[in-house]
Design a protein around this motif. Structure first.
Motif, PDB file in Angstrom:
ATOM      1  N   GLY A  65     -30.661 -13.134  49.257  1.00  0.00           N
ATOM      2  CA  GLY A  65     -31.721 -14.129  49.304  1.00  0.00           C
ATOM      3  C   GLY A  65     -32.360 -14.354  47.953  1.00  0.00           C
ATOM      4  N   ASP A  66     -33.662 -14.635  47.971  1.00  0.00           N
ATOM      5  CA  ASP A  66     -34.384 -14.923  46.742  1.00  0.00           C
ATOM      6  C   ASP A  66     -34.461 -13.721  45.806  1.00  0.00           C
ATOM      7  OD1 ASP A  66     -34.771 -17.478  47.570  1.00  0.00           O
ATOM      8  OD2 ASP A  66     -36.945 -17.358  47.780  1.00  0.00           O
ATOM      9  N   ALA A  67     -34.295 -12.526  46.315  1.00  0.00           N
ATOM     10  CA  ALA A  67     -34.292 -11.351  45.446  1.00  0.00           C
ATOM     11  C   ALA A  67     -33.121 -11.410  44.470  1.00  0.00           C
ATOM     12  CB  ALA A  67     -34.223 -10.070  46.274  1.00  0.00           C
ATOM     13  N   ALA A  68     -32.041 -12.072  44.871  1.00  0.00           N
ATOM     14  CA  ALA A  68     -30.887 -12.253  43.985  1.00  0.00           C
ATOM     15  C   ALA A  68     -31.018 -13.545  43.190  1.00  0.00           C
ATOM     16  CB  ALA A  68     -29.595 -12.274  44.801  1.00  0.00           C
ATOM     17  N   VAL A  69     -31.289 -14.661  43.887  1.00  0.00           N
ATOM     18  CA  VAL A  69     -31.414 -15.973  43.244  1.00  0.00           C
ATOM     19  C   VAL A  69     -32.536 -16.745  43.911  1.00  0.00           C
ATOM     20  CG1 VAL A  69     -30.224 -18.094  42.603  1.00  0.00           C
ATOM     21  CG2 VAL A  69     -28.902 -16.002  42.898  1.00  0.00           C
ATOM     22  N   GLY A  70     -33.553 -17.074  43.126  1.00  0.00           N
ATOM     23  CA  GLY A  70     -34.665 -17.879  43.621  1.00  0.00           C
ATOM     24  C   GLY A  70     -34.588 -19.261  43.008  1.00  0.00           C
TER      25      GLY A  70
ATOM     26  N   VAL B 140     -41.410 -20.889  40.419  1.00  0.00           N
ATOM     27  CA  VAL B 140     -40.784 -19.917  39.521  1.00  0.00           C
ATOM     28  C   VAL B 140     -39.348 -19.720  39.981  1.00  0.00           C
ATOM     29  CG1 VAL B 140     -40.826 -17.573  38.605  1.00  0.00           C
ATOM     30  CG2 VAL B 140     -42.978 -18.735  39.111  1.00  0.00           C
ATOM     31  N   GLY B 141     -38.394 -19.918  39.086  1.00  0.00           N
ATOM     32  CA  GLY B 141     -36.991 -19.674  39.391  1.00  0.00           C
ATOM     33  C   GLY B 141     -36.593 -18.279  38.944  1.00  0.00           C
TER      34      GLY B 141
ATOM     35  N   HIS C  63     -35.264 -23.451  42.275  1.00  0.00           N
ATOM     36  CA  HIS C  63     -36.195 -24.580  42.282  1.00  0.00           C
ATOM     37  C   HIS C  63     -35.838 -25.430  43.505  1.00  0.00           C
ATOM     38  CE1 HIS C  63     -38.144 -28.344  41.155  1.00  0.00           C
ATOM     39  NE2 HIS C  63     -38.754 -27.734  40.145  1.00  0.00           N
ATOM     40  N   PRO C  64     -36.822 -25.971  44.232  1.00  0.00           N
ATOM     41  CA  PRO C  64     -36.514 -26.663  45.485  1.00  0.00           C
ATOM     42  C   PRO C  64     -35.885 -28.040  45.330  1.00  0.00           C
ATOM     43  CG  PRO C  64     -38.861 -26.812  45.020  1.00  0.00           C
ATOM     44  CD  PRO C  64     -38.268 -25.885  43.986  1.00  0.00           C
ATOM     45  N   VAL C  65     -35.747 -28.550  44.103  1.00  0.00           N
ATOM     46  CA  VAL C  65     -35.338 -29.940  43.922  1.00  0.00           C
ATOM     47  C   VAL C  65     -33.963 -30.233  44.520  1.00  0.00           C
ATOM     48  CG1 VAL C  65     -34.336 -29.625  41.619  1.00  0.00           C
ATOM     49  CG2 VAL C  65     -35.272 -31.848  42.257  1.00  0.00           C
ATOM     50  N   THR C  66     -33.045 -29.259  44.495  1.00  0.00           N
ATOM     51  CA  THR C  66     -31.714 -29.504  45.050  1.00  0.00           C
ATOM     52  C   THR C  66     -31.542 -28.907  46.451  1.00  0.00           C
ATOM     53  OG1 THR C  66     -30.918 -27.569  43.806  1.00  0.00           O
ATOM     54  CG2 THR C  66     -30.535 -29.741  42.835  1.00  0.00           C
ATOM     55  N   ALA C  67     -32.616 -28.338  46.998  1.00  0.00           N
ATOM     56  CA  ALA C  67     -32.657 -27.885  48.402  1.00  0.00           C
ATOM     57  C   ALA C  67     -31.551 -26.892  48.750  1.00  0.00           C
ATOM     58  CB  ALA C  67     -32.577 -29.096  49.336  1.00  0.00           C
ATOM     59  N   HIS C  68     -31.251 -25.959  47.837  1.00  0.00           N
ATOM     60  CA  HIS C  68     -30.194 -24.988  48.106  1.00  0.00           C
ATOM     61  C   HIS C  68     -30.723 -23.599  48.456  1.00  0.00           C
ATOM     62  CE1 HIS C  68     -26.528 -27.192  47.359  1.00  0.00           C
ATOM     63  NE2 HIS C  68     -27.008 -27.675  46.240  1.00  0.00           N
ATOM     64  N   GLY C  69     -32.045 -23.385  48.414  1.00  0.00           N
ATOM     65  CA  GLY C  69     -32.595 -22.046  48.532  1.00  0.00           C
ATOM     66  C   GLY C  69     -32.119 -21.241  49.723  1.00  0.00           C
TER      67      GLY C  69
ATOM     68  N   ARG D 104     -33.912 -12.826  35.144  1.00  0.00           N
ATOM     69  CA  ARG D 104     -34.404 -13.926  34.307  1.00  0.00           C
ATOM     70  C   ARG D 104     -35.370 -14.753  35.138  1.00  0.00           C
ATOM     71  NH1 ARG D 104     -30.488 -17.805  32.884  1.00  0.00           N
ATOM     72  NH2 ARG D 104     -28.962 -16.928  34.325  1.00  0.00           N
ATOM     73  N   MET D 105     -36.614 -14.766  34.734  1.00  0.00           N
ATOM     74  CA  MET D 105     -37.634 -15.548  35.426  1.00  0.00           C
ATOM     75  C   MET D 105     -37.862 -16.852  34.659  1.00  0.00           C
ATOM     76  SD  MET D 105     -39.208 -13.810  38.032  1.00  0.00           S
ATOM     77  CE  MET D 105     -39.273 -12.128  38.666  1.00  0.00           C
TER      78      MET D 105
END
Length: 404
Positions: free
Chosen positions: A299-304, A283-284, A306-312, A191-192
């Protein structure tokens, strides 16, 4: 760390093949380094680009669990002390209102909520630590042309500088960004969520002390974040429509500084631009599945996010740590390191951790970027309720801290 020969053979074998030598891929390789398994990292970049990554403007907020994992891997110790910036307070502000939702530690007044470290320093330290392990091979300037698997093993088809090659592995792991080509090659959909915004980041000096406080300022049509770095220096993160981002990019440095001062409500006084301005589309991504046959996503390949909550990166590092822990346990017990049951256990654990954070972050983004009059009222109410609802603040603060 072993290097692939300059004349790559037509067929290679590794216990685990990791596609992508970014932060998630490097972290997974290090998490597996002491297992006795042979690891091959594959990346399109040159070795020099991986070893000495260029500054990209991004500063990564890390919680205490991430720090503990990186310390265990020997990576945290490689960060220069003056390049690790503590976060002692976090505030959320709506528009020009002076009212702020605060998140601070009540259990230990001297301990920070977390830490900020520049992305390029994290990548460099991960690579440096990788040099200590001869069970890890790095195949650079190599493009993945196909990924497939069967009951016995997985296969990665490669285009190397020396020509085509084929790598067989018991397990293939994709760590090749939120736009993962390997994920698509394995038929896994995602889901993008295009947030319709561009994130511009830069470093600035300023007149007033930031007091080690991170601020997220939600204005109508844009979001501005202040991430405290060294004394009277901060990373400024502006989220805005692409057309506006291009305007800001083209401004003279002095004029841009005046714009930035206004965007954050003059909270830091007079400001001066001290870095380039970097822009990234927002893009999430939430992959529908995290695993396939002898295949996993980290990593981001599983879950990308939004930076607002700084969890990346925190989630990316947790995915690597979780998967590596399951693999090492299976290997020590003489079991298949890519069995269906193991991979499904990884998927369940990481989805339980990441999906609520992903959905919750998207809810925050929708609420605080909606210009509808009802949403504006809801935002102001949410900040006041959040400040006065102690269980909510404690839960959010625990998630920010994430101590082991």
């Amino acid at each position: 760390m072993t290097q692939i020969p300059t004349t790559a053979p037509a067929a290679l074998y590794s216990d685990i093949a990791i596609i992508g030598a970014g932060p998630a891929g490097l972290s997974l390789a290090l998490c597996l380094a002491g297992s006795g398994l042979n690891i091959t990292l594959i990346d399109q970049q040159s070795r020099a680009s991986i070893a000495e990554p260029a500054m990209d403007g991004r500063d990564i907020a890390m919680n205490h669990e991430s720090r503990a994992i990186l310390q265990q891997l020997g990576v945290w110790q490689r960060f220069p002390a003056d390049q690790v910036h503590p976060l002692k307070d976090a505030q959320v502000v709506d528009g020009d209102s002076p009212y702020a939702l605060h998140f601070e530690r009540n259990d230990d007044a001297d301990a920070p909520l977390g830490y900020l470290v520049a992305n390029h320093r994290i990548r460099a330290a991960l690579y440096q630590q990788l040099q200590q392990h001869d069970t890890i091979q790095l195949l650079t300037e190599t493009r993945v042309t196909a990924v497939h698997s069967n009951a016995a093993d997985g296969v990665v088809e490669l285009q190397t500088p020396q020509g085509p090659a084929s790598l067989r592995a018991s397990l293939i792991v994709a760590a090749d960004s939120r736009f993962s080509a390997a994920r698509r090659m394995m038929g896994i959909s995602a889901r993008m969520k295009d947030y319709g915004r561009v994130m511009m980041v830069c470093n600035m000096e300023h007149q007033h002390d930031h007091q080690h406080t991170a601020r997220e300022c939600f204005f109508y049509g844009r979001t501005c974040a202040i991430l405290p770095l060294g004394p009277k220096q901060s990373s400024i993160v502006i989220t805005t429509p692409a057309s506006r981002a291009q305007e800001l990019q083209n401004l003279d440095a002095e004029i841009f500084a005046r714009e930035a001062e206004a965007m954050i409500g003059y909270r830091l006084g007079k400001m001066t631009l001290i870095s380039e301005r970097y822009s990234y589309p927002l893009v999430g991504v939430m992959s529908q599945r995290f695993v396939g046959r002898r295949f996993a996503l980290v990593g981001d390949a599983a879950v990308g996010m939004h930076p607002v909550t700084a969890h990346g990166y925190n989630l990316g590092l947790r995915s690597a740590d979780t998967l590596a822990g399951l693999i090492i346990k299976a290997h020590q017990q003489g079991k298949d390191i890519a069995s269906r049951s193991l991979l499904l256990q990884y998927e369940m654990q990481h989805k339980l951790l990441s999906q609520p954070v992903y959905e919750g972050t998207n809810l925050v983004v929708r609420l605080f970027t909606n210009d509808n009059p009802l949403a504006k009222v809801a935002r102001k109410a949410a900040l006041r309720i959040g400040n006065n609802l102690k269980p909510f603040k404690q839960q959010v603060t625990r998630r920010l801290i994430q101590q082991r």
